[in-house]
Write an enzyme that holds these catalytic residues in place. Structure first.
Site, PDB file in Angstrom:
ATOM      1  CG  ASN A   1     -27.252  -9.514  21.327  1.00  0.00           C
ATOM      2  OD1 ASN A   1     -27.838  -8.468  21.096  1.00  0.00           O
ATOM      3  ND2 ASN A   1     -27.894 -10.669  21.457  1.00  0.00           N
TER       4      ASN A   1
ATOM      5  CG  HIS B   1     -24.196 -15.303  17.417  1.00  0.00           C
ATOM      6  ND1 HIS B   1     -23.180 -15.310  18.338  1.00  0.00           N
ATOM      7  CD2 HIS B   1     -25.306 -14.891  18.083  1.00  0.00           C
ATOM      8  CE1 HIS B   1     -23.651 -14.928  19.522  1.00  0.00           C
ATOM      9  NE2 HIS B   1     -24.938 -14.658  19.391  1.00  0.00           N
TER      10      HIS B   1
HETATM   11  P1  AMP Z   1     -26.302 -14.109  22.143  1.00  0.00           P
HETATM   12  O1  AMP Z   1     -26.949 -13.755  23.447  1.00  0.00           O
HETATM   13  O2  AMP Z   1     -26.428 -13.021  21.113  1.00  0.00           O
HETATM   14  O3  AMP Z   1     -24.882 -14.589  22.328  1.00  0.00           O
HETATM   15  O4  AMP Z   1     -27.161 -15.286  21.556  1.00  0.00           O
HETATM   16  C1  AMP Z   1     -26.883 -16.644  21.779  1.00  0.00           C
HETATM   17  C2  AMP Z   1     -28.027 -17.431  21.216  1.00  0.00           C
HETATM   18  O5  AMP Z   1     -27.617 -18.767  21.085  1.00  0.00           O
HETATM   19  C3  AMP Z   1     -29.295 -17.412  22.072  1.00  0.00           C
HETATM   20  O6  AMP Z   1     -30.382 -16.894  21.318  1.00  0.00           O
HETATM   21  C4  AMP Z   1     -29.501 -18.900  22.408  1.00  0.00           C
HETATM   22  O7  AMP Z   1     -30.854 -19.278  22.437  1.00  0.00           O
HETATM   23  C5  AMP Z   1     -28.748 -19.581  21.286  1.00  0.00           C
HETATM   24  N1  AMP Z   1     -28.259 -20.918  21.589  1.00  0.00           N
HETATM   25  C6  AMP Z   1     -27.570 -21.328  22.681  1.00  0.00           C
HETATM   26  N2  AMP Z   1     -27.275 -22.639  22.600  1.00  0.00           N
HETATM   27  C7  AMP Z   1     -27.779 -23.076  21.414  1.00  0.00           C
HETATM   28  C8  AMP Z   1     -27.802 -24.327  20.752  1.00  0.00           C
HETATM   29  N3  AMP Z   1     -27.239 -25.427  21.272  1.00  0.00           N
HETATM   30  N4  AMP Z   1     -28.410 -24.403  19.543  1.00  0.00           N
HETATM   31  C9  AMP Z   1     -28.981 -23.313  18.992  1.00  0.00           C
HETATM   32  N5  AMP Z   1     -28.991 -22.101  19.578  1.00  0.00           N
HETATM   33  C10 AMP Z   1     -28.407 -21.979  20.771  1.00  0.00           C
END
Ligand code: AMP
Length: 121
Positions: free
Chosen positions: A94, A107
């Site tokens: 994203n 990511h």
């Molecule tokens: P995005 O919306 O593409 O930026 O995705 C961010 C992702 O990070 C989401 O799927 C969240 O569930 C994940 N996320 C947020 N905090 C953590 C965390 N502490 N450990 C693992 N995943 C996380």
């Protein structure tokens, strides 16, 4: 509003890389870290991130050295192998507000473990 132009060292993935908050590691090498998403959208949901500071896919493609981009792409397949994924997977990145990006550290989401539905909703 998310800023994907200026890297913020306080973003949650930067804290994960510094081991300030815990994560479930799947694979790690000198340049990448792969760990379980805290809010999985499928039986397998792993995030793959570079250790260097890039705000987004866009930023990564603009600024990363070619060898880093190459090894990052290879590492996605390696993570899929480590996870034993047999029946396919989906990778998503994203970017920015309209892309739905929440964490401003580049990511890739690797999602698998069930038949996935439509890409968009
Ligand atoms: P995005 O919306 O593409 O930026 O995705 C961010 C992702 O990070 C989401 O799927 C969240 O569930 C994940 N996320 C947020 N905090 C953590 C965390 N502490 N450990 C693992 N995943 C996380």
């Amino acid at each position: 509003m998310i800023d994907i132009k200026n890297y913020n060292d306080n973003n949650i993935f930067a804290k994960i890389l510094r081991k300030e908050i815990p994560s479930e590691c799947i694979f790690e090498n000198d340049s990448i870290y792969a760990f379980k998403d805290i809010n999985p959208q499928a039986p397998i949901h792993v995030l793959i991130i570079p250790k260097q500071k890039f705000c987004s896919f866009d930023d990564f493609c603009s600024k990363a050295e070619e060898k880093i981009i190459f090894s990052f792409m290879r590492s996605i397949k390696k993570v899929a192998e480590i996870l034993g994924i047999k029946d396919g997977y989906r990778i998503i990145s994203n970017v920015g507000i309209n892309g739905g990006q929440e964490v401003p550290h580049f990511h890739i989401h690797l999602i698998a473990g069930k038949k996935l539905g439509a890409i968009l909703n």
